[in-house]
Scaffold this active site. Structure first.
Site, mmCIF file in Angstrom:
data_model
loop_
_atom_site.group_PDB
_atom_site.id
_atom_site.type_symbol
_atom_site.label_atom_id
_atom_site.label_comp_id
_atom_site.label_asym_id
_atom_site.label_seq_id
_atom_site.Cartn_x
_atom_site.Cartn_y
_atom_site.Cartn_z
ATOM 1 C CD GLU A 222 7.330 14.365 7.916
ATOM 2 O OE1 GLU A 222 7.436 13.056 8.162
ATOM 3 O OE2 GLU A 222 6.434 15.083 8.403
ATOM 4 C CE LYS B 24 -2.807 14.895 5.490
ATOM 5 N NZ LYS B 24 -3.747 14.723 6.455
ATOM 6 N NE ARG C 6 -10.864 8.216 8.705
ATOM 7 C CZ ARG C 6 -9.726 8.316 8.242
ATOM 8 N NH1 ARG C 6 -9.290 9.472 7.699
ATOM 9 N NH2 ARG C 6 -8.672 7.302 8.376
ATOM 10 C CG HIS D 87 0.300 3.839 1.759
ATOM 11 N ND1 HIS D 87 1.182 4.099 2.931
ATOM 12 C CD2 HIS D 87 0.785 3.907 0.691
ATOM 13 C CE1 HIS D 87 2.293 4.347 2.098
ATOM 14 N NE2 HIS D 87 1.961 4.263 0.929
HETATM 15 C C1 MV4 Z 1 6.486 8.488 6.796
HETATM 16 C C2 MV4 Z 1 7.199 7.272 6.981
HETATM 17 C C3 MV4 Z 1 8.404 7.343 7.173
HETATM 18 N N1 MV4 Z 1 9.097 8.407 7.557
HETATM 19 N N2 MV4 Z 1 7.222 9.603 7.148
HETATM 20 C C4 MV4 Z 1 2.578 6.526 4.515
HETATM 21 C C5 MV4 Z 1 1.325 7.239 4.354
HETATM 22 C C6 MV4 Z 1 1.198 8.636 4.914
HETATM 23 N N3 MV4 Z 1 0.197 8.969 5.623
HETATM 24 C C7 MV4 Z 1 2.710 8.697 5.634
HETATM 25 N N4 MV4 Z 1 3.259 7.569 5.336
HETATM 26 C C8 MV4 Z 1 4.712 7.493 6.050
HETATM 27 N N5 MV4 Z 1 5.189 8.654 6.544
HETATM 28 C C9 MV4 Z 1 8.516 9.673 7.507
HETATM 29 N N6 MV4 Z 1 8.849 10.763 7.938
HETATM 30 C C10 MV4 Z 1 6.777 6.020 6.282
HETATM 31 C C11 MV4 Z 1 5.257 6.189 6.018
HETATM 32 C C12 MV4 Z 1 4.712 4.998 5.489
HETATM 33 C C13 MV4 Z 1 3.718 4.203 6.423
HETATM 34 C C14 MV4 Z 1 3.408 4.841 7.632
HETATM 35 C C15 MV4 Z 1 2.474 4.192 8.218
HETATM 36 C C16 MV4 Z 1 2.068 3.002 7.845
HETATM 37 C C17 MV4 Z 1 2.432 2.282 6.672
HETATM 38 C C18 MV4 Z 1 3.341 3.216 5.850
HETATM 39 C C19 MV4 Z 1 3.797 2.705 4.794
HETATM 40 C C20 MV4 Z 1 4.986 3.074 3.970
HETATM 41 C C21 MV4 Z 1 5.144 4.150 4.398
#
Ligand code: MV4
Length: 498
Positions: A202, A118, A294, A237
């Site tokens: 972030e 990442k 994918r 998630h």
């Molecule tokens: C974030 C975010 C808020 N701000 N990044 C969740 C899984 C991982 N792939 C990244 N995720 C997140 N990144 C920033 N800068 C909130 C999440 C997140 C989230 C993202 C998409 C769908 C559901 C989520 C549930 C909790 C947190």
């Protein structure tokens, strides 16, 4: 240009069936692989050939590269389709396939590796002028420097694992005082989960929507996108409901995000099917989240709105063909929704609900597609993802798609295990969903499990509802005042004649 004649499907469940179906249509032979728990699973019976690959835990079967490669070599397969999960985003596996002269149906090992890390992904994406949430340039080396960055961008910030995705090794930090211990906690969680303790920083977006773009690249340097999917309804998630197109983005934003998605694909010379995930804040600013290298679980809703068979296009591209249409020739039609039917108990924190699928009657009809991986009478294996099926609908507009989905969910009969069906019905009926005003916190903010709890056990409930439905018909027939030719008159006449 290689012509693929036989594909080994390195997966199980609904996605294995999904891939085999397209192979059938194209006259490509198929090989299934299966673990001990999957001896009787539908994907094994459905393929032309099958190879046993080991014990039930995926670490001893579906996740062992050598076993999959051996199965492909023994059966004379030319290519391997990894599906999603398991080895689909394992660069080492993709490399091994190439070394053994097997076509890996997916991007290059380099693209998988770049996007899997990442921090590297953030770096090349930034260079490609795709917006990312402000944060550290690479992984955190020095706590006091990282604190400086956090103060600069402002709290709350989010600590993420470089090897992460799926929420593991993440920590929200609200103040400078909590920073160091959060970094330590995230590091140890990341080390445990991925064997890689690198973390980065972030700005934390508070109420984001998760919107992703389907992209495709071919080996001739052509790139296209197939519009977006809105995936904000999640728990732990894991997505549960997805729809296409997104109900919030404007045409202007859509073309900006599509352009960014294509730029992301170009930045790693992407080939095959990929997904560029974005977070979108309430002011409709968008930020790159990650790229999934994918085919995604929710790809059918893109197939429904575009009419394109994504698996077939993956095979074309893997054979070295050009994408056979231009961007202008892709025009999305109508609205599609997917509900994932998991064997989980929504009234008990979505914990897996184990057991036998004693009744499994799937809905059908105009605009309804069900991709199921488990059949009636089958035990749901505890070793894998408890997905029973993906119920998708397609209708001319969002309102009618919601109505169609509710009809299909009502028609769906399952007993033996608890499922996410009541959760999906609940969600589709909330004003937040109906108005398209929801974000990734929907489940924690608006879902009260008691609203879906079923008092009687499922089997009794199914029987009672079937009986009630029958009774409705009886009442109607009796209410009619001896219409000519009614069933009862006809029966009486016949009876009197005897
Ligand atoms: C974030 C975010 C808020 N701000 N990044 C969740 C899984 C991982 N792939 C990244 N995720 C997140 N990144 C920033 N800068 C909130 C999440 C997140 C989230 C993202 C998409 C769908 C559901 C989520 C549930 C909790 C947190």
């Amino acid at each position: 240009m290689a012509s693929i004649r036989k594909i080994l499907v390195a997966n199980r469940g609904e996605i294995a069936l999904r891939i085999i179906r397209t192979c059938r249509e194209r006259g490509i032979k198929t090989v299934a692989v299966y673990s001990d728990a999957d001896r009787m699973s539908p994907h094994v019976l459905f393929a032309d050939e099958s190879v046993f690959i080991g014990n039930s835990p995926s670490s001893e079967s579906y996740l062992v590269p050598e076993k999959i490669i051996d199965a492909a070599v023994i059966t004379g397969a030319d290519a391997i389709h990894p599906g999603y999960g398991f080895l689909s985003e394992n660069a080492g596996f993709a490399k091994l396939c190439i070394e053994k002269n097997l076509i890996f149906i997916g991007p290059s090992p380099r693209a998988i590796e770049l996007m899997g890390d990442k921090t590297k992904a953030r770096e090349i994406i930034t260079k490609a002028n795709v917006p990312v949430s402000p944060g550290t340039e690479s992984d955190i080396q020095n706590i006091s420097q990282a604190i400086k960055v956090a103060v600069e961008i402002g709290f709350p910030v989010l600590i993420k694992a470089a090897a992460g995705g799926g929420g593991k090794g993440m920590r929200i930090v609200h103040s400078e005082a909590d920073f160091e211990k959060s970094v330590k906690a995230a590091r140890s969680e990341a080390k445990n989960a991925f064997g890689d303790e690198r973390v980065f920083l972030e700005k934390y977006l508070e109420e984001p929507r998760h919107i992703e773009f389907q992209i495709f690249g071919d080996s001739h340097g052509n790139f296209i996108h197939m519009y977006e999917r809105e995936c904000s309804i999640q728990r732990r998630h894991q997505k549960v409901i997805e729809e296409a197109p997104s109900p919030v983005i404007t045409e202007e934003l859509r073309s900006k995000m599509a352009e960014a998605a294509i730029a992301a694909a170009k930045s790693c010379e992407y080939t095959g099917a990929g997904t560029v995930e974005f977070l979108v804040d309430k002011h409709l600013n968008f930020y790159f989240l990650e790229m999934n290298t994918r085919l995604q679980v929710e790809h059918p809703i893109t197939e429904l709105i575009t009419g394109i068979d994504l698996v077939s296009l993956q095979i074309d591209v893997a054979e070295g063909k050009k994408i056979p249409f231009s961007q202008e020739q892709i025009s999305p039609r109508g609205h599609a929704i997917e509900c994932r039917v998991y064997a989980e108990d929504p009234s008990n924190q979505f914990l897996p609900s184990t057991g036998k699928l004693t009744i499994h009657r799937i809905p059908a009809g105009n605009g309804v597609r069900v991709d199921a991986g488990i059949e009636e009478g089958q035990e749901i294996p505890i070793y894998y993802d408890p997905l029973i099926s993906k119920l998708c609908v397609h209708a001319p507009d969002r309102k009618s798609a919601i109505k169609k989905m509710i009809r299909a969910l009502d028609e769906y009969t399952i007993s033996g295990v608890k499922t996410t069906i009541p959760f999906c019905k609940y969600t589709l009926n909330t004003p937040q969903f109906r108005e398209g005003k929801y974000d990734t916190h929907f489940v924690e903010n608006y879902f009260y499990p008691e609203k879906t709890s079923v008092k009687a056990d499922d089997k009794t409930a199914a029987l009672v509802s079937a009986l009630l439905l029958q009774n409705k018909h009886h009442i109607q027939l009796k209410k009619k005042k001896n219409p000519a030719g009614s069933i009862s008159n006809w029966w009486k006449k016949r009876h009197n004649q005897k």
